[in-house]
Write an enzyme that holds these catalytic residues in place. Structure first.
Site, mmCIF file in Angstrom:
data_model
loop_
_atom_site.group_PDB
_atom_site.id
_atom_site.type_symbol
_atom_site.label_atom_id
_atom_site.label_comp_id
_atom_site.label_asym_id
_atom_site.label_seq_id
_atom_site.Cartn_x
_atom_site.Cartn_y
_atom_site.Cartn_z
ATOM 1 N N CYS A 185 1.667 0.893 4.469
ATOM 2 C CA CYS A 185 2.486 1.392 3.354
ATOM 3 C C CYS A 185 2.596 2.903 3.546
ATOM 4 C CB CYS A 185 1.797 1.042 2.037
ATOM 5 S SG CYS A 185 2.609 1.777 0.613
ATOM 6 N N CYS A 203 9.583 4.449 -1.130
ATOM 7 C CA CYS A 203 9.009 3.656 -0.045
ATOM 8 C C CYS A 203 9.011 4.527 1.209
ATOM 9 C CB CYS A 203 9.869 2.410 0.161
ATOM 10 S SG CYS A 203 9.260 1.393 1.490
HETATM 11 N N1 LIG Z 1 5.217 -1.704 -3.087
HETATM 12 C C1 LIG Z 1 5.538 -0.324 -3.346
HETATM 13 C C2 LIG Z 1 6.867 0.069 -2.804
HETATM 14 C C3 LIG Z 1 6.949 0.015 -1.333
HETATM 15 C C4 LIG Z 1 6.084 1.071 -0.676
HETATM 16 C C5 LIG Z 1 6.262 1.050 0.810
HETATM 17 N N2 LIG Z 1 5.803 -0.057 1.511
HETATM 18 C C6 LIG Z 1 5.948 2.337 1.512
HETATM 19 O O1 LIG Z 1 5.982 2.339 2.752
HETATM 20 O O2 LIG Z 1 5.746 3.366 0.872
HETATM 21 C C7 LIG Z 1 5.587 -0.057 -4.866
HETATM 22 O O3 LIG Z 1 5.829 -0.972 -5.647
HETATM 23 O O4 LIG Z 1 5.364 1.104 -5.243
#
Ligand SMILES: N[C@@H](CCC[C@H](N)C(=O)O)C(=O)O
Length: 330
Positions: A230, A79
């Site tokens: 993200c 993340c």
């Molecule tokens: N939902 C993603 C994990 C979280 C990613 C995050 N928000 C970021 O900032 O990279 C997954 O399931 O891969």
């Protein structure tokens, strides 16, 4: 039992940090998943995109270990916005300026960085390893990679790139009309439901070129849905714009998102990529929660200290980023 949480966000992608270094919680795997589902529920007293569990690392090279649980209780390998929050938490806890954080698939360097926005605590985190091998997502197709190509089983119009950083991403460079359409939501729900292409789901990003070295990224996250931003997706998207000749290796790229703005820098050595992700790690509040581990949904907040100063400063940055997106996204 009582659990202490720190709400932190990176580009408005918000997380609850639970410190298992300083507190002897001893959660089971089921406890972590159930806590994520209960605490991240937006209709609950807390609400977040995920929980970041900070644990001691068994590796001599690492200062701490991060485990990331999405709002639906699934665990993610990485993340990008979250690790900036963990970077700040660990650096402040251990009183160091840089650290190495153990994640599911890699040991990653993080460090306190010059503030790129006035008075907003800023951290640089390493995003790696990067793989275009479809088996690493996994994406089940009869070819080894998908680089700026159509994926007709999914959509006949868009060109996609699939990569793992190391969590899985599917990225398409699109225009404003496609951004404004319901297309991204429809595709994302398909590939994150039972399907034969992405059997573990995938984070889906639509990317638009705003200007020289300036892009906009919107992501539908696996295990969450649309988030403000993200970090791994913004890093992966920066690389995809380089592969499509919009940007270059070795130069900063400003990445705008619905929660603000970050900066990325792609390194390339012997055909391998590493991406630096630079952005805020903003504390929103500290709270103490009373919860029973066999009934996590029924929790209460027994103390909450809000960090208004940081939140207000960040909101100004977010407003100016939104203004820029509106002007440039045409
Ligand atoms: N939902 C993603 C994990 C979280 C990613 C995050 N928000 C970021 O900032 O990279 C997954 O399931 O891969």
């Amino acid at each position: 039992m009582e659990i202490k949480v720190t709400k932190c966000h990176g580009s408005g992608n918000d997380f609850l940090i639970i410190d298992e270094i300083s507190n002897p919680y001893r959660f089971s795997e089921i406890n972590r998943a159930e806590l994520a589902k209960a605490f991240c529920d937006r209709s609950s007293l807390l609400g977040a995109d995920g929980i970041l569990f900070v644990l001691p690392s068994e590796s001599e090279n690492c200062h701490a270990k991060m485990r990331v649980f999405n709002a639906d209780g699934s665990e993610a390998s990485m993340c990008g916005n979250g690790i900036r929050c963990v970077a700040r938490y660990v650096c402040e806890l251990l009183d160091v300026k840089e650290a190495v954080i153990e994640t599911m698939k890699a040991h990653l360097e993080v460090k306190r960085e010059e503030d790129i926005f006035p008075e907003i605590p800023t951290y640089l985190v390493e995003i790696s390893p990067v793989s275009f091998d479809v088996a690493d997502l996994p994406l089940h197709i009869e070819q080894p990679t998908l680089k700026n190509e159509k994926l007709e089983a999914l959509n006949e119009e868009l060109y996609f790139t699939a990569l793992a950083v190391p969590n899985p991403h599917l990225i398409s460079i699109v225009n404003k009309q496609q951004i404004d359409s319901p297309l991204q939501e429809k595709l994302s729900k398909y590939v994150n439901g039972p399907n034969e292409l992405f059997t573990d789901g995938v984070n889906v990003s639509f990317v638009s070129i705003l200007d020289e070295a300036s892009i906009y990224v919107r992501t539908f996250e696996r295990g969450v849905g649309f988030t403000n931003a993200c970090g791994t997706a913004m890093s992966a998207s920066s690389l995809v714009t380089i592969l499509n000749d919009f940007n270059q290796v070795g130069e900063y790229i400003d990445v705008y998102n619905n929660g603000g703005k970050v900066r990325t820098f792609v390194h390339e050595k012997n055909g391998k990529y590493r991406i630096d992700l630079i952005g805020n790690a903003t504390y929103v509040y500290d709270a103490k929660i009373e919860v029973e581990l066999d009934n996590t949904e029924d929790f209460s907040i027994i103390e909450k200290k809000v960090n208004e100063a940081e939140t207000v400063k960040y909101e100004k940055l977010q407003q100016s980023a939104q203004k820029y997106i509106q002007e440039k996204l045409v």
